[in-house]
Design a protein around this motif. Structure first.
Motif, PDB file in Angstrom:
ATOM      1  N   ASP A  98      -5.928   9.825  -8.580  1.00 58.40           N
ATOM      2  CA  ASP A  98      -5.250   8.655  -9.119  1.00 58.40           C
ATOM      3  C   ASP A  98      -3.839   9.034  -9.565  1.00 58.40           C
ATOM      4  O   ASP A  98      -3.612  10.144 -10.059  1.00 58.40           O
ATOM      5  CB  ASP A  98      -6.006   8.107 -10.334  1.00 58.40           C
ATOM      6  CG  ASP A  98      -7.189   7.228  -9.919  1.00 58.40           C
ATOM      7  OD1 ASP A  98      -7.348   6.961  -8.721  1.00 58.40           O
ATOM      8  OD2 ASP A  98      -7.941   6.816 -10.819  1.00 58.40           O
TER       9      ASP A  98
ATOM     10  N   ARG B 227      -1.156   5.378 -13.379  1.00 58.67           N
ATOM     11  CA  ARG B 227      -2.237   4.416 -13.103  1.00 58.67           C
ATOM     12  C   ARG B 227      -2.318   3.303 -14.144  1.00 58.67           C
ATOM     13  O   ARG B 227      -2.558   2.137 -13.811  1.00 58.67           O
ATOM     14  CB  ARG B 227      -3.576   5.169 -13.032  1.00 58.67           C
ATOM     15  CG  ARG B 227      -4.830   4.281 -12.969  1.00 58.67           C
ATOM     16  CD  ARG B 227      -4.876   3.516 -11.661  1.00 58.67           C
ATOM     17  NE  ARG B 227      -5.976   2.591 -11.615  1.00 58.67           N
ATOM     18  CZ  ARG B 227      -5.953   1.345 -12.104  1.00 58.67           C
ATOM     19  NH1 ARG B 227      -4.868   0.893 -12.713  1.00 58.67           N
ATOM     20  NH2 ARG B 227      -6.998   0.553 -12.001  1.00 58.67           N
TER      21      ARG B 227
ATOM     22  N   TRP C  77      -3.867   3.589  -1.449  1.00 59.55           N
ATOM     23  CA  TRP C  77      -4.292   2.618  -2.455  1.00 59.55           C
ATOM     24  C   TRP C  77      -3.386   1.404  -2.370  1.00 59.55           C
ATOM     25  O   TRP C  77      -2.240   1.470  -1.911  1.00 59.55           O
ATOM     26  CB  TRP C  77      -4.307   3.201  -3.856  1.00 59.55           C
ATOM     27  CG  TRP C  77      -3.098   3.967  -4.301  1.00 59.55           C
ATOM     28  CD1 TRP C  77      -1.803   3.551  -4.331  1.00 59.55           C
ATOM     29  CD2 TRP C  77      -3.094   5.310  -4.807  1.00 59.55           C
ATOM     30  NE1 TRP C  77      -0.986   4.533  -4.819  1.00 59.55           N
ATOM     31  CE2 TRP C  77      -1.759   5.623  -5.132  1.00 59.55           C
ATOM     32  CE3 TRP C  77      -4.078   6.270  -5.037  1.00 59.55           C
ATOM     33  CZ2 TRP C  77      -1.386   6.867  -5.653  1.00 59.55           C
ATOM     34  CZ3 TRP C  77      -3.705   7.486  -5.555  1.00 59.55           C
ATOM     35  CH2 TRP C  77      -2.376   7.775  -5.857  1.00 59.55           C
ATOM     36  N   THR C  78      -3.929   0.292  -2.759  1.00 58.54           N
ATOM     37  CA  THR C  78      -3.201  -0.968  -2.702  1.00 58.54           C
ATOM     38  C   THR C  78      -3.070  -1.541  -4.108  1.00 58.54           C
ATOM     39  O   THR C  78      -3.948  -1.365  -4.957  1.00 58.54           O
ATOM     40  CB  THR C  78      -3.924  -1.995  -1.815  1.00 58.54           C
ATOM     41  OG1 THR C  78      -5.181  -2.332  -2.407  1.00 58.54           O
ATOM     42  CG2 THR C  78      -4.156  -1.445  -0.424  1.00 58.54           C
ATOM     43  N   PHE C  79      -1.950  -2.198  -4.352  1.00 59.33           N
ATOM     44  CA  PHE C  79      -1.765  -2.932  -5.599  1.00 59.33           C
ATOM     45  C   PHE C  79      -0.641  -3.935  -5.400  1.00 59.33           C
ATOM     46  O   PHE C  79       0.145  -3.844  -4.449  1.00 59.33           O
ATOM     47  CB  PHE C  79      -1.473  -1.999  -6.782  1.00 59.33           C
ATOM     48  CG  PHE C  79      -0.217  -1.167  -6.663  1.00 59.33           C
ATOM     49  CD1 PHE C  79       0.962  -1.568  -7.269  1.00 59.33           C
ATOM     50  CD2 PHE C  79      -0.228   0.033  -5.972  1.00 59.33           C
ATOM     51  CE1 PHE C  79       2.114  -0.785  -7.186  1.00 59.33           C
ATOM     52  CE2 PHE C  79       0.913   0.825  -5.885  1.00 59.33           C
ATOM     53  CZ  PHE C  79       2.092   0.414  -6.493  1.00 59.33           C
TER      54      PHE C  79
ATOM     55  N   GLN D 137      -4.268  -3.514 -11.628  1.00 63.82           N
ATOM     56  CA  GLN D 137      -5.353  -3.202 -10.703  1.00 63.82           C
ATOM     57  C   GLN D 137      -4.815  -2.347  -9.558  1.00 63.82           C
ATOM     58  O   GLN D 137      -3.770  -2.651  -8.976  1.00 63.82           O
ATOM     59  CB  GLN D 137      -5.972  -4.486 -10.149  1.00 63.82           C
ATOM     60  CG  GLN D 137      -7.153  -4.238  -9.214  1.00 63.82           C
ATOM     61  CD  GLN D 137      -7.868  -5.524  -8.830  1.00 63.82           C
ATOM     62  OE1 GLN D 137      -7.641  -6.574  -9.417  1.00 63.82           O
ATOM     63  NE2 GLN D 137      -8.736  -5.439  -7.831  1.00 63.82           N
ATOM     64  N   LEU D 138      -5.537  -1.288  -9.231  1.00 66.53           N
ATOM     65  CA  LEU D 138      -5.199  -0.402  -8.129  1.00 66.53           C
ATOM     66  C   LEU D 138      -6.493  -0.071  -7.393  1.00 66.53           C
ATOM     67  O   LEU D 138      -7.447   0.419  -8.001  1.00 66.53           O
ATOM     68  CB  LEU D 138      -4.514   0.863  -8.642  1.00 66.53           C
ATOM     69  CG  LEU D 138      -3.991   1.862  -7.610  1.00 66.53           C
ATOM     70  CD1 LEU D 138      -2.732   2.543  -8.125  1.00 66.53           C
ATOM     71  CD2 LEU D 138      -5.044   2.918  -7.291  1.00 66.53           C
ATOM     72  N   ASP D 139      -6.533  -0.365  -6.094  1.00 68.24           N
ATOM     73  CA  ASP D 139      -7.752  -0.191  -5.308  1.00 68.24           C
ATOM     74  C   ASP D 139      -7.519   0.797  -4.181  1.00 68.24           C
ATOM     75  O   ASP D 139      -6.493   0.734  -3.488  1.00 68.24           O
ATOM     76  CB  ASP D 139      -8.196  -1.534  -4.705  1.00 68.24           C
ATOM     77  CG  ASP D 139      -8.492  -2.576  -5.766  1.00 68.24           C
ATOM     78  OD1 ASP D 139      -9.225  -2.239  -6.715  1.00 68.24           O
ATOM     79  OD2 ASP D 139      -7.985  -3.702  -5.647  1.00 68.24           O
ATOM     80  N   ARG D 140      -8.476   1.663  -3.971  1.00 71.43           N
ATOM     81  CA  ARG D 140      -8.391   2.600  -2.848  1.00 71.43           C
ATOM     82  C   ARG D 140      -8.726   1.882  -1.547  1.00 71.43           C
ATOM     83  O   ARG D 140      -9.510   0.934  -1.521  1.00 71.43           O
ATOM     84  CB  ARG D 140      -9.327   3.785  -3.072  1.00 71.43           C
ATOM     85  CG  ARG D 140      -8.869   4.679  -4.215  1.00 71.43           C
ATOM     86  CD  ARG D 140      -9.717   5.927  -4.358  1.00 71.43           C
ATOM     87  NE  ARG D 140      -9.191   6.786  -5.410  1.00 71.43           N
ATOM     88  CZ  ARG D 140      -8.246   7.697  -5.219  1.00 71.43           C
ATOM     89  NH1 ARG D 140      -7.745   7.886  -4.010  1.00 71.43           N
ATOM     90  NH2 ARG D 140      -7.808   8.429  -6.228  1.00 71.43           N
ATOM     91  N   THR D 141      -8.120   2.362  -0.457  1.00 68.67           N
ATOM     92  CA  THR D 141      -8.350   1.751   0.840  1.00 68.67           C
ATOM     93  C   THR D 141      -8.312   2.801   1.938  1.00 68.67           C
ATOM     94  O   THR D 141      -7.599   3.801   1.828  1.00 68.67           O
ATOM     95  CB  THR D 141      -7.291   0.663   1.138  1.00 68.67           C
ATOM     96  OG1 THR D 141      -7.559   0.068   2.410  1.00 68.67           O
ATOM     97  CG2 THR D 141      -5.886   1.254   1.171  1.00 68.67           C
TER      98      THR D 141
ATOM     99  N   THR E 271      -6.722  12.645   0.874  1.00 72.23           N
ATOM    100  CA  THR E 271      -7.236  11.805  -0.201  1.00 72.23           C
ATOM    101  C   THR E 271      -6.590  12.194  -1.523  1.00 72.23           C
ATOM    102  O   THR E 271      -6.704  13.347  -1.958  1.00 72.23           O
ATOM    103  CB  THR E 271      -8.757  11.937  -0.321  1.00 72.23           C
ATOM    104  OG1 THR E 271      -9.346  11.583   0.933  1.00 72.23           O
ATOM    105  CG2 THR E 271      -9.290  11.008  -1.406  1.00 72.23           C
TER     106      THR E 271
ATOM    107  N   ALA F 194       0.827  -1.206   0.000  1.00 70.89           N
ATOM    108  CA  ALA F 194       0.000   0.000   0.000  1.00 70.89           C
ATOM    109  C   ALA F 194       0.855   1.248   0.000  1.00 70.89           C
ATOM    110  O   ALA F 194       1.888   1.314   0.682  1.00 70.89           O
ATOM    111  CB  ALA F 194      -0.922   0.010   1.224  1.00 70.89           C
TER     112      ALA F 194
END
Length: 305
Positions: A96, A100, A120-122, A105-109, A93, A87
């Motif tokens: 992106d 990117r 964000w995690t990837f 895949q890149l997901d916010r957390t 906040t 992460a």
């Protein structure tokens, strides 16, 4: 196919040599420093586009390298390449990232350490550089190439056989290419004994990172622009450990193995271009590993052109 002399035996030079050998060229690597003694050998080597421009070319090179590392993690277990989740965290906040499109895949957390508010995690390639450089060197030799230690005052000429020179000397290009736009960005890290960590953490604003290897954990760092001093300082090490512990509290209890300083070769833009019999490939900033295979692919194309 033609004869090619690659000057420089860090991750960029060796990656270029492998790609050129795979396409049938006769390749000799010449370098002042052999792979274990290069700046590449001490890189934390978390895949991440850092201190490298322009954004569009860096994104494309990073994506190509990501795919290559993903393949190596599956097909070459002895290469020192692993794909691991992690992460990047922020105090506000973020938008992106500009890179990117380089990750599948890149997901916010919101599951971030205290004092951070978002992230964000990837899954990213983690490269154990001492192992990986050894694997690259063996790959060069297994494909019929050679690595020769040599101190050069100038880039070689084409010679009677019209050899192409692939120039990958990092900061050495200040002298060998007369490139005054290159400047060091000093990075100090602390190498800790591994305690079972298998997830990476990054706060790029620091820059602060905790990157697990098989038997070690690399924590950093600094980005001191224009600094040439390679001597680690205790004050900086203490600051690094304090910042890293905010990401991973176990850092406070881990045994310190060694302190390391490397000089990143920064430039306003990464130089990958042909100039006569020379193909230049340097100025990768803090993203040499991240850009390595993408740049090597482009170099192979320039040599063949």
């Amino acid at each position: 196919m033609s004869r090619v002399v690659v000057v420089g035996a860090g991750v960029i030079g060796l990656s270029c040599a492998v790609r050129l050998l795979e396409t049938g060229h006769h390749v000799e690597v010449q370098a002042r420093d052999l792979p274990p003694d290069t700046t590449s050998a001490i890189a934390a080597a978390l895949w991440y586009p850092y201190l490298a421009l322009p954004q569009d070319r860096v994104t494309a090179w990073s994506a190509a390298s990501y795919a290559a590392f993903d393949d190596l993690a599956l097909t070459a277990p002895g290469s020192g390449v692993r794909m691991r989740p992690g992460a990047e965290v922020f105090t506000e906040t973020p938008a992106d990232p500009w890179w990117r499109d380089a990750v599948p895949q890149l997901d916010r957390t919101a599951d971030v350490p205290p004092s951070y508010t978002a992230g964000w995690t990837f899954t990213a390639p983690l490269i154990d550089m001492p192992v990986y450089l050894g694997w690259l060197a063996e790959r060069v030799e297994s494909l019929g190439g050679s690595i020769v230690q040599a101190s050069l005052d100038a880039l070689p000429g084409p010679g009677d056989d019209g050899a192409t020179i692939v120039h990958c000397t990092g900061l050495g290009a200040r002298d060998l290419a007369g490139d005054g736009s290159l400047a060091p960005v000093r990075g100090q890290t602390v190498v800790l004994e591994q305690w079972g960590l298998d997830r990476w953490w990054l706060d790029a604003a620091g820059p602060t990172y905790v990157v697990p290897r098989g038997r070690e954990v690399v924590v950093g760092g600094t980005d001191d622009a224009g600094a040439w001093d390679r001597t680690p300082t205790a004050t900086t090490a203490a600051d690094i450990l304090e910042r890293a512990a905010r990401l991973v509290p176990e850092v406070r209890e881990a045994r310190v193995l060694r302190h390391v300083v490397g000089l990143r070769p920064a430039r306003p833009a990464v130089r990958v271009e042909r100039d006569g019999h020379v193909v230049h490939c340097y100025g990768h900033g803090g993203a040499g590993v991240t850009l390595s295979w993408g740049c090597a692919d482009e170099v192979a194309g320039l040599v063949a052109a």
